[in-house]
Motif scaffolding. Structure first.
Motif, mmCIF file in Angstrom:
data_model
loop_
_atom_site.group_PDB
_atom_site.id
_atom_site.type_symbol
_atom_site.label_atom_id
_atom_site.label_comp_id
_atom_site.label_asym_id
_atom_site.label_seq_id
_atom_site.Cartn_x
_atom_site.Cartn_y
_atom_site.Cartn_z
ATOM 1 N N ALA A 199 -5.162 10.837 67.010
ATOM 2 C CA ALA A 199 -6.396 11.627 67.085
ATOM 3 C C ALA A 199 -7.191 11.240 68.329
ATOM 4 C CB ALA A 199 -7.229 11.430 65.823
ATOM 5 N N TYR A 200 -7.225 9.953 68.624
ATOM 6 C CA TYR A 200 -7.943 9.516 69.833
ATOM 7 C C TYR A 200 -7.264 10.059 71.082
ATOM 8 C CZ TYR A 200 -10.077 6.639 73.407
ATOM 9 O OH TYR A 200 -10.740 6.235 74.537
ATOM 10 N N ARG A 201 -5.947 10.033 71.105
ATOM 11 C CA ARG A 201 -5.225 10.561 72.266
ATOM 12 C C ARG A 201 -5.518 12.037 72.484
ATOM 13 N NH1 ARG A 201 -0.556 13.103 73.736
ATOM 14 N NH2 ARG A 201 0.094 13.500 71.581
ATOM 15 N N ARG A 202 -5.559 12.800 71.405
ATOM 16 C CA ARG A 202 -5.716 14.243 71.500
ATOM 17 C C ARG A 202 -7.179 14.680 71.533
ATOM 18 N NH1 ARG A 202 -1.193 17.165 70.211
ATOM 19 N NH2 ARG A 202 -2.355 18.841 69.198
ATOM 20 N N HIS A 203 -8.054 13.898 70.888
ATOM 21 C CA HIS A 203 -9.462 14.297 70.742
ATOM 22 C C HIS A 203 -10.375 13.082 70.925
ATOM 23 C CE1 HIS A 203 -7.882 18.010 68.875
ATOM 24 N NE2 HIS A 203 -7.095 17.211 68.176
ATOM 25 N N PRO A 204 -10.382 12.460 72.085
ATOM 26 C CA PRO A 204 -11.150 11.221 72.245
ATOM 27 C C PRO A 204 -12.637 11.366 71.974
ATOM 28 C CG PRO A 204 -10.446 12.102 74.385
ATOM 29 C CD PRO A 204 -9.716 12.874 73.331
ATOM 30 N N ALA A 205 -13.176 12.564 72.131
ATOM 31 C CA ALA A 205 -14.618 12.747 71.967
ATOM 32 C C ALA A 205 -15.086 12.586 70.527
ATOM 33 C CB ALA A 205 -15.034 14.126 72.483
ATOM 34 N N VAL A 206 -14.169 12.600 69.552
ATOM 35 C CA VAL A 206 -14.620 12.477 68.151
ATOM 36 C C VAL A 206 -14.733 11.020 67.717
ATOM 37 C CG1 VAL A 206 -13.540 14.686 67.577
ATOM 38 C CG2 VAL A 206 -12.350 12.556 67.023
ATOM 39 N N VAL A 207 -14.259 10.079 68.526
ATOM 40 C CA VAL A 207 -14.213 8.671 68.123
ATOM 41 C C VAL A 207 -15.263 7.874 68.895
ATOM 42 C CG1 VAL A 207 -12.791 6.596 67.957
ATOM 43 C CG2 VAL A 207 -11.752 8.853 67.598
ATOM 44 N N ARG A 208 -16.185 7.274 68.140
ATOM 45 C CA ARG A 208 -17.194 6.387 68.742
ATOM 46 C C ARG A 208 -16.680 4.957 68.834
ATOM 47 N NH1 ARG A 208 -22.631 6.773 69.015
ATOM 48 N NH2 ARG A 208 -22.673 8.510 67.539
ATOM 49 N N SER A 209 -16.031 4.509 67.778
ATOM 50 C CA SER A 209 -15.465 3.168 67.716
ATOM 51 C C SER A 209 -14.398 3.182 66.641
ATOM 52 C CB SER A 209 -16.541 2.120 67.401
ATOM 53 O OG SER A 209 -17.118 2.351 66.128
ATOM 54 N N MET A 210 -13.532 2.150 66.629
ATOM 55 C CA MET A 210 -12.456 2.154 65.642
ATOM 56 C C MET A 210 -12.161 0.757 65.120
ATOM 57 S SD MET A 210 -9.011 2.882 67.961
ATOM 58 C CE MET A 210 -9.616 4.349 68.803
ATOM 59 N N VAL A 211 -11.816 0.719 63.834
ATOM 60 C CA VAL A 211 -11.287 -0.475 63.191
ATOM 61 C C VAL A 211 -9.853 -0.156 62.800
ATOM 62 C CG1 VAL A 211 -11.472 -2.101 61.272
ATOM 63 C CG2 VAL A 211 -13.553 -1.146 62.309
ATOM 64 N N LEU A 212 -8.916 -0.925 63.299
ATOM 65 C CA LEU A 212 -7.496 -0.715 63.029
ATOM 66 C C LEU A 212 -7.000 -1.918 62.239
ATOM 67 C CD1 LEU A 212 -6.393 0.514 66.572
ATOM 68 C CD2 LEU A 212 -7.232 1.887 64.645
ATOM 69 N N ALA A 213 -6.552 -1.680 61.011
ATOM 70 C CA ALA A 213 -6.165 -2.771 60.119
ATOM 71 C C ALA A 213 -4.675 -2.687 59.790
ATOM 72 C CB ALA A 213 -6.993 -2.725 58.830
ATOM 73 N N ASP A 214 -3.957 -3.783 60.029
ATOM 74 C CA ASP A 214 -2.560 -3.905 59.610
ATOM 75 C C ASP A 214 -1.751 -2.675 60.008
ATOM 76 O OD1 ASP A 214 -2.688 -6.479 57.874
ATOM 77 O OD2 ASP A 214 -4.376 -5.276 57.181
ATOM 78 N N GLY A 215 -1.878 -2.303 61.257
ATOM 79 C CA GLY A 215 -1.371 -0.994 61.645
ATOM 80 C C GLY A 215 -0.177 -1.011 62.572
ATOM 81 N N TYR A 216 0.068 0.162 63.130
ATOM 82 C CA TYR A 216 1.215 0.386 64.004
ATOM 83 C C TYR A 216 0.850 1.426 65.063
ATOM 84 C CZ TYR A 216 3.576 -0.846 59.535
ATOM 85 O OH TYR A 216 3.954 -1.412 58.343
ATOM 86 N N ALA A 217 1.495 1.297 66.204
ATOM 87 C CA ALA A 217 1.544 2.414 67.144
ATOM 88 C C ALA A 217 2.774 3.253 66.795
ATOM 89 C CB ALA A 217 1.635 1.895 68.574
ATOM 90 N N GLY A 218 2.871 3.613 65.522
ATOM 91 C CA GLY A 218 4.089 4.199 64.970
ATOM 92 C C GLY A 218 5.098 3.104 64.684
ATOM 93 N N TRP A 219 5.994 3.345 63.706
ATOM 94 C CA TRP A 219 7.033 2.352 63.442
ATOM 95 C C TRP A 219 7.924 2.152 64.664
ATOM 96 C CZ3 TRP A 219 8.910 4.207 57.938
ATOM 97 C CH2 TRP A 219 8.027 3.699 56.957
ATOM 98 N N ARG A 220 8.283 3.250 65.326
ATOM 99 C CA ARG A 220 9.160 3.126 66.486
ATOM 100 C C ARG A 220 8.456 2.363 67.604
ATOM 101 N NH1 ARG A 220 14.015 5.530 67.225
ATOM 102 N NH2 ARG A 220 13.615 6.448 65.183
#
Length: 262
Positions: free
Chosen positions: A102-123
């Motif tokens: 979503a940030y890649r496609r629509h950066p204007a909607v994101v003010r800040s982010m918390v990413l927990a136990d995540g992935y940049a995709g499994w691959r």
């Protein structure tokens, strides 16, 4: 629950509290109920919104050929519809992959982010061999007859699932739709968003369970290295679903971050 229609799909969401908005994006094979302790704890200071992604909870089924870009577009459209301005987003596991897209496609909607136990995709985070093995395991589980079908992914907790949330976990598992599970986890297996990480230009908090077996700390360290200015907090004795296994520390980390960047 409330609903909103975006891109021709009816999406359900929980909304509670008052104050600056924050949107929660659940992990795979979950729905918004997975954020119950966060909705309960943080609604004293924030307007907390937790979506049911397409195909989960009270939301409409995913159409055929739905992909990661579609999840991301729906999330961005929901933020615009409900908040109308850039907002803070919190994601767990698969939810972090949706947020990064979503940030890649629509950066204007994101003010800040918390990413927990995540992935940049499994691959992207685990490599092609592990991504393919995980997807094969998912397909095997989906092929089981109804009386043997268990959508629960292995390695979610450092120990036994927390007894307090056992009924919640069972309820979410009982509501999993096979087509939706396959659609989301296929998108997860195919995704490689590593090139997105160094492009992030918003404040980012990383939260990881020290004993996360599904997205190990090596992934967290790579996120920390690649995302400019990202801060990593590691919760001891905690596994992959850190928001349920250690809700107190998790909530305080999110609250502290939102005080500065919400």
């Amino acid at each position: 629950m409330e609903t909103v229609e975006v891109h021709g799909l009816r999406l359900a969401y929980h909304r509670t509290g008052h104050g600056p908005p924050v949107v929660f994006v659940h992990g795979g094979v979950e729905d918004s109920r997975g954020w119950t302790p966060q909705l309960d704890a943080l609604s004293d200071e924030f307007t907390v919104i937790a979506w049911d992604e397409p195909g989960a909870g009270g939301s409409q089924d995913v159409p055929d050929e739905f992909g990661l870009a579609d999840y991301a577009d729906c999330l961005a459209a929901m933020v615009r519809a409900l908040v109308g301005s850039p907002t803070s987003v919190v994601g767990l596991s698969w939810g972090t992959t949706v947020i990064l897209e979503a940030y890649r496609r629509h950066p204007a909607v994101v003010r800040s982010m918390v990413l927990a136990d995540g992935y940049a995709g499994w691959r992207g985070s685990l490599g092609a061999k592990e991504a393919d093995a995980r997807l094969a395991a998912v397909r095997a589980a989906l092929a089981e007859p109804d009386d043997a079908f268990d959508p629960t992914l292995p390695g979610l907790f450092a120990g036994e699932p927390p007894a307090l949330f056992a009924p919640l976990l069972e309820a979410m598992a009982a509501d999993v739709r096979r087509h939706s599970m396959l659609t989301a986890l296929t998108a997860m297996a195919q995704a490689d968003l590593t090139e997105v990480l160094p492009t992030v230009q918003v404040p980012t908090q990383l939260i990881w369970g020290a004993l996360d077996a599904r997205s190990p700390l090596s992934v967290a360290r790579e996120f920390e290295r690649q995302i400019p200015g990202a801060t990593l907090a590691v919760i001891p004795n905690c596994g992959h679903v850190s928001n349920l296994e250690a809700p107190g520390p998790f909530n305080e980390l999110v609250r502290g971050f939102l005080h500065h960047h919400g």
